[in-house]
Design a protein around this motif. Structure first.
Motif, PDB file in Angstrom:
ATOM      1  N   MET A  76       0.845  -1.197   0.000  1.00  0.00           N
ATOM      2  CA  MET A  76       0.000   0.000   0.000  1.00  0.00           C
ATOM      3  C   MET A  76       0.875   1.238   0.000  1.00  0.00           C
ATOM      4  SD  MET A  76      -3.253   0.682  -0.095  1.00  0.00           S
ATOM      5  CE  MET A  76      -4.021  -0.791   0.572  1.00  0.00           C
ATOM      6  N   SER A  77       0.568   2.188  -0.856  1.00  0.00           N
ATOM      7  CA  SER A  77       1.389   3.381  -0.982  1.00  0.00           C
ATOM      8  C   SER A  77       1.177   4.320   0.205  1.00  0.00           C
ATOM      9  CB  SER A  77       1.055   4.119  -2.281  1.00  0.00           C
ATOM     10  OG  SER A  77      -0.283   4.561  -2.258  1.00  0.00           O
ATOM     11  N   ASP A  78       2.103   5.253   0.385  1.00  0.00           N
ATOM     12  CA  ASP A  78       2.023   6.196   1.493  1.00  0.00           C
ATOM     13  C   ASP A  78       0.877   7.195   1.342  1.00  0.00           C
ATOM     14  OD1 ASP A  78       4.216   4.996   2.633  1.00  0.00           O
ATOM     15  OD2 ASP A  78       5.661   6.401   1.750  1.00  0.00           O
ATOM     16  N   ASN A  79       0.390   7.390   0.098  1.00  0.00           N
ATOM     17  CA  ASN A  79      -0.659   8.383  -0.114  1.00  0.00           C
ATOM     18  C   ASN A  79      -2.046   7.746  -0.189  1.00  0.00           C
ATOM     19  OD1 ASN A  79      -0.301   7.114  -2.532  1.00  0.00           O
ATOM     20  ND2 ASN A  79      -0.332   8.971  -3.798  1.00  0.00           N
ATOM     21  N   THR A  80      -2.239   6.645   0.521  1.00  0.00           N
ATOM     22  CA  THR A  80      -3.542   5.999   0.574  1.00  0.00           C
ATOM     23  C   THR A  80      -4.587   6.967   1.122  1.00  0.00           C
ATOM     24  OG1 THR A  80      -2.565   3.816   0.914  1.00  0.00           O
ATOM     25  CG2 THR A  80      -4.865   4.074   1.541  1.00  0.00           C
ATOM     26  N   TYR A  81      -5.715   7.009   0.454  1.00  0.00           N
ATOM     27  CA  TYR A  81      -6.782   7.945   0.827  1.00  0.00           C
ATOM     28  C   TYR A  81      -7.620   7.374   1.960  1.00  0.00           C
ATOM     29  CZ  TYR A  81     -11.208  10.514   0.313  1.00  0.00           C
ATOM     30  OH  TYR A  81     -12.348  11.249   0.531  1.00  0.00           O
ATOM     31  N   THR A  82      -7.809   8.169   2.999  1.00  0.00           N
ATOM     32  CA  THR A  82      -8.701   7.803   4.095  1.00  0.00           C
ATOM     33  C   THR A  82      -9.951   8.673   4.009  1.00  0.00           C
ATOM     34  OG1 THR A  82      -6.837   7.213   5.532  1.00  0.00           O
ATOM     35  CG2 THR A  82      -8.968   7.621   6.592  1.00  0.00           C
ATOM     36  N   PRO A  83     -11.111   8.104   3.710  1.00  0.00           N
ATOM     37  CA  PRO A  83     -12.321   8.919   3.569  1.00  0.00           C
ATOM     38  C   PRO A  83     -12.674   9.628   4.863  1.00  0.00           C
ATOM     39  CG  PRO A  83     -12.650   6.708   2.684  1.00  0.00           C
ATOM     40  CD  PRO A  83     -11.365   6.681   3.432  1.00  0.00           C
ATOM     41  N   PRO A  84     -13.125  10.876   4.772  1.00  0.00           N
ATOM     42  CA  PRO A  84     -13.571  11.588   5.971  1.00  0.00           C
ATOM     43  C   PRO A  84     -14.916  11.038   6.440  1.00  0.00           C
ATOM     44  CG  PRO A  84     -14.033  12.894   4.035  1.00  0.00           C
ATOM     45  CD  PRO A  84     -13.251  11.699   3.556  1.00  0.00           C
ATOM     46  N   SER A  85     -15.352  11.471   7.602  1.00  0.00           N
ATOM     47  CA  SER A  85     -16.639  11.016   8.131  1.00  0.00           C
ATOM     48  C   SER A  85     -17.781  11.439   7.225  1.00  0.00           C
ATOM     49  CB  SER A  85     -16.852  11.583   9.540  1.00  0.00           C
ATOM     50  OG  SER A  85     -15.846  11.120  10.418  1.00  0.00           O
ATOM     51  N   VAL A  86     -17.687  12.648   6.681  1.00  0.00           N
ATOM     52  CA  VAL A  86     -18.699  13.163   5.759  1.00  0.00           C
ATOM     53  C   VAL A  86     -17.986  13.718   4.530  1.00  0.00           C
ATOM     54  CG1 VAL A  86     -20.561  14.828   5.413  1.00  0.00           C
ATOM     55  CG2 VAL A  86     -20.260  13.745   7.648  1.00  0.00           C
ATOM     56  N   TRP A  87     -18.373  13.240   3.356  1.00  0.00           N
ATOM     57  CA  TRP A  87     -17.731  13.686   2.119  1.00  0.00           C
ATOM     58  C   TRP A  87     -18.126  15.108   1.785  1.00  0.00           C
ATOM     59  CZ3 TRP A  87     -19.636  15.134  -2.769  1.00  0.00           C
ATOM     60  CH2 TRP A  87     -18.675  15.202  -3.793  1.00  0.00           C
ATOM     61  N   LYS A  88     -17.186  15.911   1.350  1.00  0.00           N
ATOM     62  CA  LYS A  88     -17.433  17.277   0.911  1.00  0.00           C
ATOM     63  C   LYS A  88     -16.986  17.421  -0.538  1.00  0.00           C
ATOM     64  CE  LYS A  88     -18.777  18.719   4.994  1.00  0.00           C
ATOM     65  NZ  LYS A  88     -20.191  19.108   5.251  1.00  0.00           N
ATOM     66  N   TRP A  89     -17.797  18.112  -1.318  1.00  0.00           N
ATOM     67  CA  TRP A  89     -17.500  18.313  -2.733  1.00  0.00           C
ATOM     68  C   TRP A  89     -16.436  19.384  -2.913  1.00  0.00           C
ATOM     69  CZ3 TRP A  89     -20.679  21.793  -6.408  1.00  0.00           C
ATOM     70  CH2 TRP A  89     -20.183  21.689  -7.728  1.00  0.00           C
ATOM     71  N   GLU A  90     -15.391  19.049  -3.662  1.00  0.00           N
ATOM     72  CA  GLU A  90     -14.381  20.011  -4.078  1.00  0.00           C
ATOM     73  C   GLU A  90     -14.477  20.128  -5.591  1.00  0.00           C
ATOM     74  OE1 GLU A  90     -10.539  18.929  -2.694  1.00  0.00           O
ATOM     75  OE2 GLU A  90     -11.168  18.772  -0.584  1.00  0.00           O
TER      76      GLU A  90
END
Length: 290
Positions: free
Chosen positions: A1-15
């Motif tokens: 697993m790479s170091d930049n693995t994404y951890t989802p936040p508790s609530v997704w926010k649109w960017e």
């Protein structure tokens, strides 16, 4: 697993500036962004589309109906530039609340009937004109099974493989491997079936072929995603044989031109209102007349 693995936040926010080819038009809400009335031409059938694989399905169907002499299938086709957000106009959202091409209005009914989703449009036209849908119950069922197979499978090809292989701002092995495996499995499904069938329903050319060919035929002929070598498309010999036969149909050649805003100018017919437009109103002809 790479170091930049994404951890989802508790609530997704649109960017909104999240990168990628279609970042400027992707959003997590529905509805119109601006007011604009759709044009309406002289024929009962009004198509609003773009020559993506889903759009080509319907223009091929309409041209095939005309090729068979079904005069009441004459239609006007208007270009919807999805990169510019045309699909979010108030007029388009009235025809398709999902803001996706293609969308059809049938003004021969009272009140006019809207039809959206490419598979639904194919089925609507097939039933309306009693063409390209087998009358035999077993063959009809087989046809619809393949039609809905395509509708369920294409998101894995387009939104999955196509996005991560061709459009994502950064390339990651996991999603590319995941969707490549699935696309190759789908191609194998088709190849095995077409080893024993000329078309998707035996020897009968149907709306199932019209639905599948613009996606998988284009894929193996390197017309979408430029991935034929990556997928070893040459190994799917039955898919290639089927693709090449359908490619030669006059209605298919015309249908691929309608609402096309990319590629060679002589292959682009932005709007279609009459059969003569293919000879007189392609982009190269319009440029010559200026």
């Amino acid at each position: 697993m790479s170091d930049n693995t994404y951890t989802p936040p508790s609530v997704w926010k649109w960017e909104s500036g999240n990168g990628g080819k279609f970042a400027n038009i992707n959003r997590p809400i529905a509805g119109p962004t601006h007011d604009k009335v759709l044009p309406v031409g002289k024929h009962p059938l009004q198509l609003y589309s773009l020559a993506t694989p889903n759009g080509v399905k319907v223009t091929v169907m309409l041209e095939e109906l005309l090729e068979k002499g079904v005069a009441s299938a004459e239609y006007d086709a208007y270009l919807i530039q999805i990169g510019e957000g045309d699909q979010f106009s108030s007029g388009f959202v009235e025809v398709n609340p999902n803001s996706k091409i293609p969308a059809l209005m049938d003004h021969s009914t009272n009140p006019p009937q809207r039809v959206f989703e490419s598979g639904a449009i194919l089925l609507y036209l097939a039933e309306k004109f009693d063409e390209f849908l087998p009358s035999d119950p077993a063959k009809r069922t087989e046809c619809l099974s393949w039609l809905f197979w395509q509708m369920g499978s294409a998101p894995m090809l387009g939104g999955g493989f196509g996005h991560f292989y061709a459009y994502a701002p950064e390339k990651y092995q996991y999603p590319i491997d995941r969707y490549t495996m699935e696309v190759k499995r789908q191609l194998d499904v088709l190849d095995r079936h077409l080893a024993e069938n000329r078309f998707m329903v035996g020897d009968e050319y149907t709306i199932a072929d019209m639905a599948i060919h613009p996606w998988y035929g284009a894929l193996v002929k390197n017309r979408v995603y430029e991935a034929a070598e990556f997928l070893e498309a040459h190994t799917y010999k039955n898919v290639l044989r089927w693709t090449e036969e359908i490619d030669e149909r006059p209605a298919v050649k015309r249908g691929r031109m309608v609402n096309r805003s990319f590629g060679e100018p002589h292959e682009q017919l932005h709007e279609r209102h009459d059969a003569s437009d293919f000879a007189l109103r392609t982009q190269d002809k319009l440029a010559d007349s200026e």
